[in-house]
Design a protein around this motif. Structure first.
Motif, PDB file in Angstrom:
ATOM      1  N   VAL A 146      15.529 -13.390 -21.475  1.00  0.00           N
ATOM      2  CA  VAL A 146      16.621 -12.801 -22.245  1.00  0.00           C
ATOM      3  C   VAL A 146      17.665 -13.861 -22.584  1.00  0.00           C
ATOM      4  N   LYS A 147      17.952 -14.752 -21.668  1.00  0.00           N
ATOM      5  CA  LYS A 147      18.919 -15.828 -21.925  1.00  0.00           C
ATOM      6  C   LYS A 147      18.448 -16.701 -23.080  1.00  0.00           C
ATOM      7  N   LEU A 148      17.188 -17.114 -23.042  1.00  0.00           N
ATOM      8  CA  LEU A 148      16.627 -17.932 -24.119  1.00  0.00           C
ATOM      9  C   LEU A 148      16.629 -17.171 -25.441  1.00  0.00           C
ATOM     10  N   SER A 190      11.350  -3.659 -26.234  1.00  0.00           N
ATOM     11  CA  SER A 190      10.307  -4.402 -26.953  1.00  0.00           C
ATOM     12  C   SER A 190       8.900  -4.171 -26.402  1.00  0.00           C
ATOM     13  N   THR A 191       7.937  -4.417 -27.257  1.00  0.00           N
ATOM     14  CA  THR A 191       6.530  -4.396 -26.847  1.00  0.00           C
ATOM     15  C   THR A 191       6.245  -5.534 -25.875  1.00  0.00           C
ATOM     16  N   THR A 192       6.900  -6.667 -26.102  1.00  0.00           N
ATOM     17  CA  THR A 192       6.713  -7.823 -25.212  1.00  0.00           C
ATOM     18  C   THR A 192       7.065  -7.436 -23.777  1.00  0.00           C
ATOM     19  N   TYR A 193       8.188  -6.748 -23.590  1.00  0.00           N
ATOM     20  CA  TYR A 193       8.581  -6.295 -22.253  1.00  0.00           C
ATOM     21  C   TYR A 193       7.526  -5.354 -21.676  1.00  0.00           C
ATOM     22  N   ASP A 194       7.062  -4.407 -22.482  1.00  0.00           N
ATOM     23  CA  ASP A 194       6.043  -3.466 -22.006  1.00  0.00           C
ATOM     24  C   ASP A 194       4.797  -4.189 -21.527  1.00  0.00           C
ATOM     25  N   LEU A 195       4.363  -5.177 -22.286  1.00  0.00           N
ATOM     26  CA  LEU A 195       3.158  -5.921 -21.916  1.00  0.00           C
ATOM     27  C   LEU A 195       3.360  -6.709 -20.617  1.00  0.00           C
ATOM     28  N   ILE A 196       4.509  -7.364 -20.496  1.00  0.00           N
ATOM     29  CA  ILE A 196       4.780  -8.143 -19.290  1.00  0.00           C
ATOM     30  C   ILE A 196       4.879  -7.215 -18.081  1.00  0.00           C
ATOM     31  N   PHE A 198       2.829 -16.606 -18.503  1.00  0.00           N
ATOM     32  CA  PHE A 198       3.192 -17.479 -19.607  1.00  0.00           C
ATOM     33  C   PHE A 198       4.601 -18.027 -19.372  1.00  0.00           C
ATOM     34  N   SER A 199       4.901 -19.148 -20.004  1.00  0.00           N
ATOM     35  CA  SER A 199       6.216 -19.767 -19.823  1.00  0.00           C
ATOM     36  C   SER A 199       7.314 -18.885 -20.408  1.00  0.00           C
ATOM     37  N   ASP A 200       8.507 -19.069 -19.884  1.00  0.00           N
ATOM     38  CA  ASP A 200       9.664 -18.333 -20.389  1.00  0.00           C
ATOM     39  C   ASP A 200       9.881 -18.635 -21.871  1.00  0.00           C
ATOM     40  N   GLU A 201       9.707 -19.891 -22.249  1.00  0.00           N
ATOM     41  CA  GLU A 201       9.901 -20.311 -23.635  1.00  0.00           C
ATOM     42  C   GLU A 201       8.904 -19.617 -24.561  1.00  0.00           C
ATOM     43  N   TYR A 202       7.658 -19.543 -24.131  1.00  0.00           N
ATOM     44  CA  TYR A 202       6.632 -18.884 -24.937  1.00  0.00           C
ATOM     45  C   TYR A 202       6.963 -17.406 -25.121  1.00  0.00           C
ATOM     46  N   LEU A 203       7.361 -16.745 -24.049  1.00  0.00           N
ATOM     47  CA  LEU A 203       7.650 -15.313 -24.114  1.00  0.00           C
ATOM     48  C   LEU A 203       8.919 -15.031 -24.935  1.00  0.00           C
ATOM     49  N   ALA A 204       9.920 -15.898 -24.835  1.00  0.00           N
ATOM     50  CA  ALA A 204      11.113 -15.747 -25.670  1.00  0.00           C
ATOM     51  C   ALA A 204      10.738 -15.916 -27.137  1.00  0.00           C
ATOM     52  N   GLU A 243       7.786 -15.264 -28.476  1.00  0.00           N
ATOM     53  CA  GLU A 243       7.072 -14.042 -28.852  1.00  0.00           C
ATOM     54  C   GLU A 243       8.053 -12.911 -29.169  1.00  0.00           C
ATOM     55  N   LEU A 244       9.097 -12.826 -28.388  1.00  0.00           N
ATOM     56  CA  LEU A 244      10.122 -11.812 -28.614  1.00  0.00           C
ATOM     57  C   LEU A 244      10.838 -12.055 -29.942  1.00  0.00           C
ATOM     58  N   LEU A 245      11.166 -13.308 -30.234  1.00  0.00           N
ATOM     59  CA  LEU A 245      11.802 -13.651 -31.515  1.00  0.00           C
ATOM     60  C   LEU A 245      10.921 -13.236 -32.687  1.00  0.00           C
ATOM     61  N   ILE A 246       9.635 -13.487 -32.567  1.00  0.00           N
ATOM     62  CA  ILE A 246       8.689 -13.130 -33.629  1.00  0.00           C
ATOM     63  C   ILE A 246       8.571 -11.609 -33.740  1.00  0.00           C
ATOM     64  N   GLU A 247       8.384 -10.951 -32.596  1.00  0.00           N
ATOM     65  CA  GLU A 247       8.228  -9.490 -32.604  1.00  0.00           C
ATOM     66  C   GLU A 247       9.415  -8.785 -33.251  1.00  0.00           C
ATOM     67  N   LEU A 248      10.623  -9.259 -32.971  1.00  0.00           N
ATOM     68  CA  LEU A 248      11.821  -8.580 -33.435  1.00  0.00           C
ATOM     69  C   LEU A 248      12.337  -9.128 -34.760  1.00  0.00           C
ATOM     70  N   GLY A 249      11.573 -10.027 -35.377  1.00  0.00           N
ATOM     71  CA  GLY A 249      11.896 -10.486 -36.726  1.00  0.00           C
ATOM     72  C   GLY A 249      12.948 -11.573 -36.824  1.00  0.00           C
ATOM     73  N   TYR A 250      13.228 -12.257 -35.738  1.00  0.00           N
ATOM     74  CA  TYR A 250      14.190 -13.354 -35.781  1.00  0.00           C
ATOM     75  C   TYR A 250      13.522 -14.688 -36.139  1.00  0.00           C
ATOM     76  N   LYS A 251      12.207 -14.676 -36.142  1.00  0.00           N
ATOM     77  CA  LYS A 251      11.439 -15.885 -36.424  1.00  0.00           C
ATOM     78  C   LYS A 251      10.114 -15.484 -37.018  1.00  0.00           C
ATOM     79  N   GLN A 252       9.601 -16.303 -37.931  1.00  0.00           N
ATOM     80  CA  GLN A 252       8.288 -16.026 -38.492  1.00  0.00           C
ATOM     81  C   GLN A 252       7.214 -16.701 -37.661  1.00  0.00           C
ATOM     82  N   LYS A 253       6.082 -16.030 -37.572  1.00  0.00           N
ATOM     83  CA  LYS A 253       4.957 -16.566 -36.821  1.00  0.00           C
ATOM     84  C   LYS A 253       4.335 -17.730 -37.581  1.00  0.00           C
TER      85      LYS A 253
END
Length: 73
Positions: free
Chosen positions: A16-18, A37-43, A53-59, A61-71
């Motif tokens: 969440v911090k990242l 988020s779906t990411t939270y549900d999966l974890i 998975f690393s914290d950076e990777y999961l953060a 994934e969250l950015l992508i899922e919620l539309g803050y970043k494109q895949k």
């Protein structure tokens, strides 16, 4: 495999911090979005051992899922 609940809570805090930093959100806003988020549900359900998975990777994934970043393709 299920992760230790205490360790998992610490991991959530780091993710969440990242996420908050990268999305430009307050920690409280990011926390709310994370828990919805779906990411939270999966974890939290131990799907595909996502807690490993690393914290950076999961953060990211969250950015992508919620539309803050494109895949990246």
């Amino acid at each position: 495999m299920q992760a230790n609940p205490t360790i998992l809570q610490m991991k959530y805090a780091r993710i969440v911090k990242l996420f908050a930093e990268q999305a430009g959100l307050s920690y409280e806003e990011a926390l709310g979005k994370f828990y919805d988020s779906t990411t939270y549900d999966l974890i939290s359900n131990g799907v595909a051992d996502m807690h490993c998975f690393s914290d950076e990777y999961l953060a990211d994934e969250l950015l992508i899922e919620l539309g803050y970043k494109q895949k990246m393709t």
